[in-house]
Motif scaffolding. Structure first.
Motif, PDB file in Angstrom:
ATOM      1  N   LEU A 106       0.859  -1.181   0.000  1.00 28.72           N
ATOM      2  CA  LEU A 106       0.000   0.000   0.000  1.00 28.72           C
ATOM      3  C   LEU A 106       0.896   1.232   0.000  1.00 28.72           C
ATOM      4  O   LEU A 106       1.706   1.415   0.903  1.00 28.72           O
ATOM      5  CB  LEU A 106      -0.906   0.036   1.235  1.00 28.72           C
ATOM      6  CG  LEU A 106      -1.776   1.285   1.333  1.00 28.72           C
ATOM      7  CD1 LEU A 106      -3.010   1.130   0.453  1.00 28.72           C
ATOM      8  CD2 LEU A 106      -2.167   1.586   2.760  1.00 28.72           C
TER       9      LEU A 106
ATOM     10  N   PHE B 296       1.354   5.279   0.344  1.00 27.54           N
ATOM     11  CA  PHE B 296       0.687   6.470   0.855  1.00 27.54           C
ATOM     12  C   PHE B 296       1.637   7.640   0.719  1.00 27.54           C
ATOM     13  O   PHE B 296       2.855   7.477   0.701  1.00 27.54           O
ATOM     14  CB  PHE B 296       0.191   6.281   2.293  1.00 27.54           C
ATOM     15  CG  PHE B 296       1.250   6.100   3.340  1.00 27.54           C
ATOM     16  CD1 PHE B 296       1.719   7.185   4.078  1.00 27.54           C
ATOM     17  CD2 PHE B 296       1.771   4.847   3.622  1.00 27.54           C
ATOM     18  CE1 PHE B 296       2.676   7.013   5.052  1.00 27.54           C
ATOM     19  CE2 PHE B 296       2.730   4.662   4.601  1.00 27.54           C
ATOM     20  CZ  PHE B 296       3.195   5.761   5.319  1.00 27.54           C
TER      21      PHE B 296
ATOM     22  N   SER C 239      -2.808  10.416   3.699  1.00 24.14           N
ATOM     23  CA  SER C 239      -2.971  10.943   2.340  1.00 24.14           C
ATOM     24  C   SER C 239      -2.565   9.850   1.359  1.00 24.14           C
ATOM     25  O   SER C 239      -1.451   9.327   1.430  1.00 24.14           O
ATOM     26  CB  SER C 239      -2.086  12.170   2.130  1.00 24.14           C
ATOM     27  OG  SER C 239      -2.492  13.213   2.971  1.00 24.14           O
ATOM     28  N   LEU C 240      -3.486   9.524   0.469  1.00 17.67           N
ATOM     29  CA  LEU C 240      -3.287   8.414  -0.466  1.00 17.67           C
ATOM     30  C   LEU C 240      -3.181   8.911  -1.897  1.00 17.67           C
ATOM     31  O   LEU C 240      -3.855   9.876  -2.272  1.00 17.67           O
ATOM     32  CB  LEU C 240      -4.474   7.445  -0.372  1.00 17.67           C
ATOM     33  CG  LEU C 240      -4.762   6.843   1.000  1.00 17.67           C
ATOM     34  CD1 LEU C 240      -6.092   6.111   0.988  1.00 17.67           C
ATOM     35  CD2 LEU C 240      -3.636   5.919   1.402  1.00 17.67           C
TER      36      LEU C 240
ATOM     37  N   GLU D  56      -4.011   8.976  -5.838  1.00 17.09           N
ATOM     38  CA  GLU D  56      -5.256   8.774  -6.582  1.00 17.09           C
ATOM     39  C   GLU D  56      -5.409   7.306  -6.968  1.00 17.09           C
ATOM     40  O   GLU D  56      -4.451   6.672  -7.404  1.00 17.09           O
ATOM     41  CB  GLU D  56      -5.251   9.642  -7.841  1.00 17.09           C
ATOM     42  CG  GLU D  56      -6.576   9.725  -8.560  1.00 17.09           C
ATOM     43  CD  GLU D  56      -7.623  10.522  -7.784  1.00 17.09           C
ATOM     44  OE1 GLU D  56      -8.805  10.162  -7.880  1.00 17.09           O
ATOM     45  OE2 GLU D  56      -7.237  11.480  -7.088  1.00 17.09           O
TER      46      GLU D  56
ATOM     47  N   THR E 273      -6.028   4.718  -4.975  1.00 17.67           N
ATOM     48  CA  THR E 273      -5.680   3.752  -3.937  1.00 17.67           C
ATOM     49  C   THR E 273      -6.954   3.177  -3.316  1.00 17.67           C
ATOM     50  O   THR E 273      -7.928   3.897  -3.095  1.00 17.67           O
ATOM     51  CB  THR E 273      -4.829   4.422  -2.830  1.00 17.67           C
ATOM     52  OG1 THR E 273      -3.656   4.966  -3.417  1.00 17.67           O
ATOM     53  CG2 THR E 273      -4.448   3.435  -1.754  1.00 17.67           C
ATOM     54  N   ASP E 274      -6.938   1.892  -3.051  1.00 15.94           N
ATOM     55  CA  ASP E 274      -8.071   1.205  -2.425  1.00 15.94           C
ATOM     56  C   ASP E 274      -8.211   1.687  -0.983  1.00 15.94           C
ATOM     57  O   ASP E 274      -7.389   1.379  -0.126  1.00 15.94           O
ATOM     58  CB  ASP E 274      -7.821  -0.305  -2.468  1.00 15.94           C
ATOM     59  CG  ASP E 274      -8.952  -1.130  -1.888  1.00 15.94           C
ATOM     60  OD1 ASP E 274      -9.855  -0.574  -1.224  1.00 15.94           O
ATOM     61  OD2 ASP E 274      -8.914  -2.363  -2.085  1.00 15.94           O
ATOM     62  N   ARG E 275      -9.266   2.440  -0.710  1.00 13.95           N
ATOM     63  CA  ARG E 275      -9.471   3.016   0.622  1.00 13.95           C
ATOM     64  C   ARG E 275      -9.774   1.942   1.673  1.00 13.95           C
ATOM     65  O   ARG E 275      -9.400   2.099   2.835  1.00 13.95           O
ATOM     66  CB  ARG E 275     -10.585   4.049   0.591  1.00 13.95           C
ATOM     67  CG  ARG E 275     -10.201   5.297  -0.208  1.00 13.95           C
ATOM     68  CD  ARG E 275     -11.292   6.314  -0.178  1.00 13.95           C
ATOM     69  NE  ARG E 275     -11.062   7.708  -0.273  1.00 13.95           N
ATOM     70  CZ  ARG E 275     -10.004   8.433  -0.006  1.00 13.95           C
ATOM     71  NH1 ARG E 275      -8.938   7.873   0.410  1.00 13.95           N
ATOM     72  NH2 ARG E 275      -9.970   9.741  -0.151  1.00 13.95           N
ATOM     73  N   ILE E 276     -10.416   0.881   1.287  1.00 14.07           N
ATOM     74  CA  ILE E 276     -10.709  -0.204   2.238  1.00 14.07           C
ATOM     75  C   ILE E 276      -9.401  -0.889   2.640  1.00 14.07           C
ATOM     76  O   ILE E 276      -9.191  -1.184   3.819  1.00 14.07           O
ATOM     77  CB  ILE E 276     -11.723  -1.199   1.644  1.00 14.07           C
ATOM     78  CG1 ILE E 276     -13.080  -0.496   1.468  1.00 14.07           C
ATOM     79  CG2 ILE E 276     -11.858  -2.431   2.527  1.00 14.07           C
ATOM     80  CD1 ILE E 276     -14.108  -1.290   0.706  1.00 14.07           C
TER      81      ILE E 276
ATOM     82  N   ALA F 284      -6.504   0.543   2.661  1.00 15.73           N
ATOM     83  CA  ALA F 284      -5.806   1.523   3.502  1.00 15.73           C
ATOM     84  C   ALA F 284      -6.355   1.493   4.928  1.00 15.73           C
ATOM     85  O   ALA F 284      -5.584   1.550   5.901  1.00 15.73           O
ATOM     86  CB  ALA F 284      -5.945   2.914   2.909  1.00 15.73           C
ATOM     87  N   GLN F 285      -7.659   1.367   5.068  1.00 19.32           N
ATOM     88  CA  GLN F 285      -8.276   1.282   6.402  1.00 19.32           C
ATOM     89  C   GLN F 285      -7.792   0.035   7.143  1.00 19.32           C
ATOM     90  O   GLN F 285      -7.493   0.083   8.326  1.00 19.32           O
ATOM     91  CB  GLN F 285      -9.809   1.284   6.285  1.00 19.32           C
ATOM     92  CG  GLN F 285     -10.536   1.245   7.616  1.00 19.32           C
ATOM     93  CD  GLN F 285     -10.290   2.491   8.451  1.00 19.32           C
ATOM     94  OE1 GLN F 285     -10.203   3.599   7.937  1.00 19.32           O
ATOM     95  NE2 GLN F 285     -10.163   2.307   9.757  1.00 19.32           N
TER      96      GLN F 285
END
Length: 132
Positions: free
Chosen positions: A72, A74, A104-105, A107, A109-112, A114-115
């Protein structure tokens, strides 16, 4: 990572009142004092701030490792932290430490994902785990 166990040493120098100096091999000396809540001057790092800073720093460095392992990317992270010192069951101790990371990710990037990386980082940060 080097094999465990790891040993960390610090040295504290101080007198009967006022500031103290915290040092460790290879790093800049740090001036410490009680916080204003304990009649300190309020212009030096307090043990309370150092504890929250240790948790926040460990979270960031753990996040870097977990993100790298998870592939991932960031761009940056801003992290605010606060600790609640209170009296509970006859002793004064931290009853709560809250970290608020803002990641800050790039453009797309899979937000799930990242969570999940944030959650895993919080779970495996060994400084936090040592305080449990």
């Amino acid at each position: 990572m080097k094999p465990l166990p790891h040993i960390y040493e610090v040295k504290l120098t101080g007198g009967p009142a006022g500031y103290a100096s915290l040092s460790a091999p290879g790093v800049t000396q740090l001036r410490t004092a009680p916080p204003p809540e304990f009649d300190g001057p309020g212009d030096a790092w307090s043990p309370e701030q150092l504890l929250i800073g240790a948790v926040a720093s460990c979270f960031l460095f753990t996040l870097r490792a977990v993100a790298a392992t998870s592939k991932l990317e960031f761009a940056s992270v801003e992290l605010s932290g606060e600790g609640k010192l209170d009296r509970c069951m006859g002793t004064t101790h931290f009853t709560e430490i809250i970290l608020r990371p803002l990641l800050s990710l790039p453009e797309g990037t899979d937000r799930i994902a990242a969570q999940r990386v944030l959650e895993k980082s919080a779970k495996v940060c060994f400084v936090s785990a040592s305080l449990s």
